[in-house]
Design a protein around this motif. Structure first.
Motif: not given
Length: 521
Positions: A116, A194-195, A198, A220, A222, A224, A285, A288, A379-380, A419
């Motif tokens: 995150a 995840s992040a 991203g 997955s 992220q 944002t 969150v 980002s 989100l994903f 996740h």
């Protein structure tokens, strides 16, 4: 690789890089080098600055221990783990190579961990690259990057996206040094979850990352991305926790762990800022990547649509039940009532009729499932799918997958394909690290892990994971389950609901803006 005549020397491989010589260790046939600095410690005058290239050294540097993690939030006890290792060399890389030496020319997989954008360290046991390197014939690289306020806080007098700049600096280190470890700098694949996924998406859009990798895997991802005003308002709240302003002058004297703790405090109370921060506040969150006009000028979806990734082979995918583990961590698994589901749909479903679209598309779904579906998608799942859609629309090559195998069979599959389940499967670390608890003792996990590792390493080597490319007509994806198959993308109902959504930069909202209100609060 240096090989001496005795067992002790053979167990201590050496390589010579442009910065200096390194002595690592030999573990299960793989040469391992840990804690190699790729930038100067970002402390003192360099705190909140862009990463600065590391100076070289004389003699042979020991490379057997991970470098200290960057300061970070307290989720899952990560702040305590970070403070267990003394030192300020936060920006280090680790390398696993089955054949170190300048002539090997092996594909390179560079991992970006998630968390995150608030936690994360490369030294966790789940990110051990030994099995992936040994079985796949690839060089695996992991590294630390700044997270939380240190890496992604919008601080006056400092460049934005310092964590992203760290990632670019690590990739520059790979370009300049990986040949010494047996890697081919022209065959670099960046992969993350995840992040981290991203971050991979952000790197596809970042001009500073151009030419540093030819393939990318977003797991997955992220979805944002913040406007500067939103990021500044959140960081301002973190500084206010300390009675300060979000400026380099004010924050440079604050101990890093105190600043991270202030970020935690703001995250815990983020929902009360929903009138200004909107959807990110509802999911806590707080950090980002920032579309700041420098490191990032547009979102990844805009960049890919415009053709930024046309020459980059792309592999993207998500798990089927992304949100379920997060719901369990929230203490709401099996406890979501109709009122909460309605609030969640109103807040996160796209467009004015999104909530109705979910109910019409899933007439059989109860409150728990509707809550899970829309949060997974926001989100994903849909940000990741839209990467594939944008890449295909621009004429680039992309492969897609979905992990559908249920986690923790001993829990009757209640967590589903949640996740984070992909991380131990991709690395092959089924018995170590926190995510391994999701695997349990399921006998099919070994075969599934082998299939995923083979796909990832084949993609790194040849750009082909073993199934047809994704296109906007057939939309074929690989389903990873006990019996993997190739089929049309199975989350068609969600795809149709989100097909016209642009995943815009998330703005700072005015108080009273209906989009920024928290339903039911």
């Amino acid at each position: 690789m240096t090989v001496a005549g005795d067992d002790v020397s053979r167990s201590r491989p050496e390589v010579r890089t442009r910065s200096g010589s390194l002595r690592g260790s030999l573990e299960a046939g793989v040469a391992v080098f840990r804690g190699i600095p790729f930038a100067e410690p970002p402390v003192g005058a360099l705190r909140f600055a862009a990463p600065r290239a590391v100076r070289g050294w004389s003699g042979v540097r020991e490379a057997v221990a991970f470098g200290p993690p960057p300061p970070q939030g307290g989720h899952f006890g990560m702040d305590a783990l970070a403070r267990e290792t003394v030192g300020e060399d936060w920006l280090t890389v680790n390398v696993w190579s089955p054949d170190p030496g300048p002539g090997a020319g092996l594909p390179v997989l560079v991992w970006i961990q998630g968390g995150a954008y608030t936690i994360g360290m490369s030294g966790l046991p789940e990110y051990d690259g030994g099995r992936l390197a040994r079985d796949g014939g690839v060089v695996v690289v992991t590294f630390n990057y700044r997270v939380g306020p240190e890496g992604f806080g919008q601080i006056e007098g400092a460049p934005a996206n310092r964590g992203l700049l760290d990632q670019i600096a690590a990739l520059e280190w790979v370009r300049d040094h990986i040949t010494a470890f047996g890697g081919d700098p022209d065959r670099v694949t960046v992969f993350g979850q995840s992040a981290g996924g991203g971050s991979v998406a952000a790197l596809l859009a970042a001009p500073g990352a151009a030419g540093l990798f030819g393939r990318a895997v977003a797991q997955s991802a992220q979805g944002t991305f913040f406007a500067p005003e939103l990021a500044a308002d959140i960081t301002g709240a973190c500084a206010a926790e300390l009675g300060l302003r979000a400026t380099v002058a004010d924050l440079s004297g604050v101990a890093p762990h105190r600043l991270a703790a202030a970020g935690d405090a703001v995250g815990a109370e983020a929902a009360r800022h929903g009138g200004r921060w909107g959807k990110p506040a509802l999911r806590s969150v707080t950090f980002s990547p920032v579309v700041d006009g420098a490191a990032l000028s547009v979102t990844p979806w805009q960049a890919l649509t415009a053709g930024a990734g046309r020459d980059i082979d792309l592999l993207v995918g998500h798990t089927r039940h992304e949100q379920r583990l997060l719901t369990a961590l929230d203490g709401l698994l099996g406890q979501v009532g109709e009122d909460v589901a309605a609030q969640t749909l109103d807040a996160f479903a796209p467009g004015p009729d999104g909530a109705r679209a979910y109910r019409d598309a899933h007439p059989e779904a109860g409150p728990d499932e509707l809550h899970e579906l829309v949060l997974s998608d926001w989100l994903f799942r849909m940000p990741t799918l839209h990467l594939a859609e944008a890449q295909a629309a621009a004429g680039g090559r992309v492969h897609a997958y979905e992990l559908t195998w249920p986690a923790a069979p001993g829990m009757d599959g209640v967590l589903g394909a949640c996740h984070g389940l992909d991380v131990p499967l991709v690395f092959g670390n089924l018995d170590r690290g926190q995510p391994a608890a999701l695997i349990g003792t399921a006998p099919e996990a070994e075969d599934l892990s082998a299939a995923m590792r083979a796909a990832w390493t084949s993609f790194a080597a040849q750009g082909d994971p073993g199934w047809p490319a994704y296109d906007r007509d057939r939309r074929l994806v690989r389903l990873f389950d006990a019996a993997p198959t190739v089929t049309a993308y199975p989350e068609e109902r969600s795809r149709l609901i989100w097909r016209d959504h642009a995943f815009p930069v998330l703005p700072l909202l005015q108080r009273g803006n209906p989009e920024g209100q928290i339903p039911g609060r």
